[in-house]
Design an enzyme around this catalytic site. Sequence first.
Site, PDB file in Angstrom:
ATOM      1  N   LYS A  22     -16.223  -3.046  -3.420  1.00  0.00           N
ATOM      2  CA  LYS A  22     -15.861  -3.300  -2.252  1.00  0.00           C
ATOM      3  C   LYS A  22     -15.792  -2.190  -1.298  1.00  0.00           C
ATOM      4  CE  LYS A  22     -11.614  -4.101  -0.819  1.00  0.00           C
ATOM      5  NZ  LYS A  22     -11.158  -3.667   0.459  1.00  0.00           N
ATOM      6  N   ASN A  23     -15.078  -1.104  -1.875  1.00  0.00           N
ATOM      7  CA  ASN A  23     -14.629   0.066  -1.153  1.00  0.00           C
ATOM      8  C   ASN A  23     -15.967   0.763  -0.991  1.00  0.00           C
ATOM      9  OD1 ASN A  23     -12.297  -0.990  -0.641  1.00  0.00           O
ATOM     10  ND2 ASN A  23     -11.263   0.686  -2.000  1.00  0.00           N
ATOM     11  N   CYS A 121      -0.340  -2.229   9.373  1.00  0.00           N
ATOM     12  CA  CYS A 121      -0.675  -3.218   8.508  1.00  0.00           C
ATOM     13  C   CYS A 121       0.313  -3.257   7.472  1.00  0.00           C
ATOM     14  CB  CYS A 121      -1.992  -2.609   7.877  1.00  0.00           C
ATOM     15  SG  CYS A 121      -2.202  -2.366   6.245  1.00  0.00           S
ATOM     16  N   ARG A 126      -0.565   3.704   8.246  1.00  0.00           N
ATOM     17  CA  ARG A 126      -1.946   3.712   8.266  1.00  0.00           C
ATOM     18  C   ARG A 126      -2.807   4.060   9.420  1.00  0.00           C
ATOM     19  NH1 ARG A 126      -4.910  -0.556   4.301  1.00  0.00           N
ATOM     20  NH2 ARG A 126      -5.809   1.258   3.348  1.00  0.00           N
ATOM     21  N   ASP A 311      -4.537   1.683  -5.766  1.00  0.00           N
ATOM     22  CA  ASP A 311      -5.113   0.118  -5.666  1.00  0.00           C
ATOM     23  C   ASP A 311      -4.887  -0.499  -7.102  1.00  0.00           C
ATOM     24  OD1 ASP A 311      -5.769   0.505  -2.989  1.00  0.00           O
ATOM     25  OD2 ASP A 311      -8.051   0.680  -3.353  1.00  0.00           O
ATOM     26  N   ARG A 403     -10.743 -11.530  -0.575  1.00  0.00           N
ATOM     27  CA  ARG A 403     -11.185 -10.355   0.137  1.00  0.00           C
ATOM     28  C   ARG A 403     -11.850  -9.165  -0.758  1.00  0.00           C
ATOM     29  NH1 ARG A 403      -7.027  -7.420   3.675  1.00  0.00           N
ATOM     30  NH2 ARG A 403      -8.665  -6.115   3.904  1.00  0.00           N
TER      31      ARG A 403
HETATM   32  C1  UD1 Z   1      -9.180   3.710   1.122  1.00  0.00           C
HETATM   33  C2  UD1 Z   1      -9.433   2.184   0.404  1.00  0.00           C
HETATM   34  C3  UD1 Z   1      -8.169   1.707  -0.035  1.00  0.00           C
HETATM   35  C4  UD1 Z   1      -7.280   2.549  -0.898  1.00  0.00           C
HETATM   36  C5  UD1 Z   1      -7.051   3.867   0.086  1.00  0.00           C
HETATM   37  C6  UD1 Z   1      -6.553   5.000  -0.805  1.00  0.00           C
HETATM   38  C7  UD1 Z   1     -11.305   1.598   1.561  1.00  0.00           C
HETATM   39  C8  UD1 Z   1     -12.011   0.497   2.379  1.00  0.00           C
HETATM   40  N1  UD1 Z   1      -9.938   1.537   1.493  1.00  0.00           N
HETATM   41  O1  UD1 Z   1      -8.308   3.311   2.382  1.00  0.00           O
HETATM   42  O2  UD1 Z   1      -8.292   0.681  -0.627  1.00  0.00           O
HETATM   43  O3  UD1 Z   1      -5.949   2.028  -1.028  1.00  0.00           O
HETATM   44  O4  UD1 Z   1      -8.167   4.490   0.404  1.00  0.00           O
HETATM   45  O5  UD1 Z   1      -7.065   5.279  -2.188  1.00  0.00           O
HETATM   46  O6  UD1 Z   1     -11.874   2.388   0.894  1.00  0.00           O
HETATM   47  N2  UD1 Z   1      -3.614   8.715   6.761  1.00  0.00           N
HETATM   48  C9  UD1 Z   1      -3.110   9.249   7.965  1.00  0.00           C
HETATM   49  N3  UD1 Z   1      -3.985   9.375   9.033  1.00  0.00           N
HETATM   50  C10 UD1 Z   1      -5.414   9.292   8.660  1.00  0.00           C
HETATM   51  C11 UD1 Z   1      -6.030   8.536   7.812  1.00  0.00           C
HETATM   52  C12 UD1 Z   1      -4.972   8.312   6.774  1.00  0.00           C
HETATM   53  O7  UD1 Z   1      -2.139   9.308   7.757  1.00  0.00           O
HETATM   54  O8  UD1 Z   1      -6.176   9.591   9.889  1.00  0.00           O
HETATM   55  C13 UD1 Z   1      -2.919   8.279   5.547  1.00  0.00           C
HETATM   56  C14 UD1 Z   1      -2.821   6.706   5.289  1.00  0.00           C
HETATM   57  O9  UD1 Z   1      -1.764   6.091   6.138  1.00  0.00           O
HETATM   58  C15 UD1 Z   1      -2.320   6.671   4.058  1.00  0.00           C
HETATM   59  C16 UD1 Z   1      -3.071   8.060   3.320  1.00  0.00           C
HETATM   60  O10 UD1 Z   1      -3.502   8.635   4.386  1.00  0.00           O
HETATM   61  O11 UD1 Z   1      -1.154   6.819   3.806  1.00  0.00           O
HETATM   62  C17 UD1 Z   1      -4.327   7.638   2.558  1.00  0.00           C
HETATM   63  O12 UD1 Z   1      -5.339   6.787   3.467  1.00  0.00           O
HETATM   64  P1  UD1 Z   1      -6.729   6.676   3.218  1.00  0.00           P
HETATM   65  O13 UD1 Z   1      -7.184   7.477   1.940  1.00  0.00           O
HETATM   66  O14 UD1 Z   1      -7.378   7.136   4.546  1.00  0.00           O
HETATM   67  O15 UD1 Z   1      -7.082   5.334   2.760  1.00  0.00           O
HETATM   68  P2  UD1 Z   1      -8.124   4.296   3.553  1.00  0.00           P
HETATM   69  O16 UD1 Z   1      -9.582   5.091   3.666  1.00  0.00           O
HETATM   70  O17 UD1 Z   1      -7.482   3.426   4.711  1.00  0.00           O
END
Ligand code: UD1
Length: 424
Positions: A22-23, A121, A126, A311, A403
């Site tokens: 999915k990711n 969320c 996030r 995850d 999902r």
């Molecule tokens: C992706 C995955 C999710 C997984 C996560 C971490 C997808 C669709 N989802 O989510 O299943 O749990 O990686 O492996 O691929 N953050 C910030 N600012 C930003 C972006 C992120 O502070 O601009 C923080 C987030 O709040 C979180 C951390 O960084 O605490 C990691 O987030 P991120 O790696 O971006 O996760 P996702 O891409 O949302």
Amino acid sequence: MDRIRISGGRRLKGEIAISGAKNAALPLMAAALLTDETLTLVNAPNLSDVAFMGDLLRGLGVGATYSRANGDGGRWDLRAADLKSTTADYDVVRKMRASFLVLGPLLARAGHAKVSLPGGCAIGARPVDLHLKAFEAMGASIELSDGYAIASANRGLKGARIEFPFVSVGATENTLMAASLASGQTVIENAAREPEIGDLGRCLIAMGARIAGLGTSYITVDGVDRLHGARHAVLPDRIETGTFAIAAAIAGGEIELTGTHCDLIESVIPLLARADTTVKPTNRGMTVYRNGSRPIAADVETAPFPGFPTDLQAQFMALMTTADGTSRIRETIFENRFMHVPELLRMGADIHVQGDTATVNGVERLKGAPVMATDLRASVSLVLAGLAAEGETIVSRVYHLDRGFERLEEKLSAVGADIERLKA
Ligand code: UD1
């Protein structure tokens, strides 16, 4: 609303085919916005999040059709010949945070985009500040207004040096897509190394992008004027792989996971070994085996890839609830990602949470109970706990499961679990 009923105590035997990730599928679908030619994705999982991304793309004017072909898994044909909109509304983005991944491709292709901020969320704040800072560094102007990020780069994006202060999967993906069509070179430092980034990068290369350093934390992208169509197979889902490996550990027995490989769950295998579970590579994937004895407690700390995936944290905790000994589980990626704990307590687990750490004192046996799914990974941990529990467990709100897990109950019942979906 559908529910899932599980009667615990059955050992598992047989094989499970692992679906496409999915990711990986979600950013790959967003990448279709970068070209006016057709991007075909095969081995795409049939999941509600993926269908949802299809709807979002259709709303932007992308021709998006999903079909199932023999041997291909699911197949998406995506063609963004003419974009009719560059706006993703709040109603869309609030349902799925990965919707924000359309911002980079839209900005690079059309020079502007308006995408709702994802907002709060269930598993933490996030934010998307890293995504926006990267686009700004590439010359875009960003305005935040009424809950939207409005980005424009009328004269195109320019390559830049971007150093992320911490690892973000989504920000790395969004930047990678945007940089592929920027002018000049972009360097991404402290890039995420998750296999899904490599998969996206390989697809972009097949579309004509010039990218080096995939799989490392230092990625360079030499922008090109245009990208073309391609056909790409989505990589196997490592979270589904790890989840079924933990299912074999929790229920006992032996299952073969096909269409996947051990490298994807490298950080998980030693922890399973410490929990008395053996994982061995096969020609088609891997076998996972545990005899009837109780798993042994092991400590774990989540981390970006190649560390232990957040995850799989909830699933590993479910395994530790019946382990011999005490395990400490530290969540370092997301705040508030212990929502499965109160539900596991209802099943007789002994868990104490303090800050980012859960201490799990293993009990001999869990007891089945009615429990409620709260998010995607938390809900599958309750199903796993149900496999080990005495008696019946009913998991409600299983739309969370749909999902991210394709036909979960069918796959588990095919290897001997007593599990069924109760239709609403
Ligand atoms: C992706 C995955 C999710 C997984 C996560 C971490 C997808 C669709 N989802 O989510 O299943 O749990 O990686 O492996 O691929 N953050 C910030 N600012 C930003 C972006 C992120 O502070 O601009 C923080 C987030 O709040 C979180 C951390 O960084 O605490 C990691 O987030 P991120 O790696 O971006 O996760 P996702 O891409 O949302």
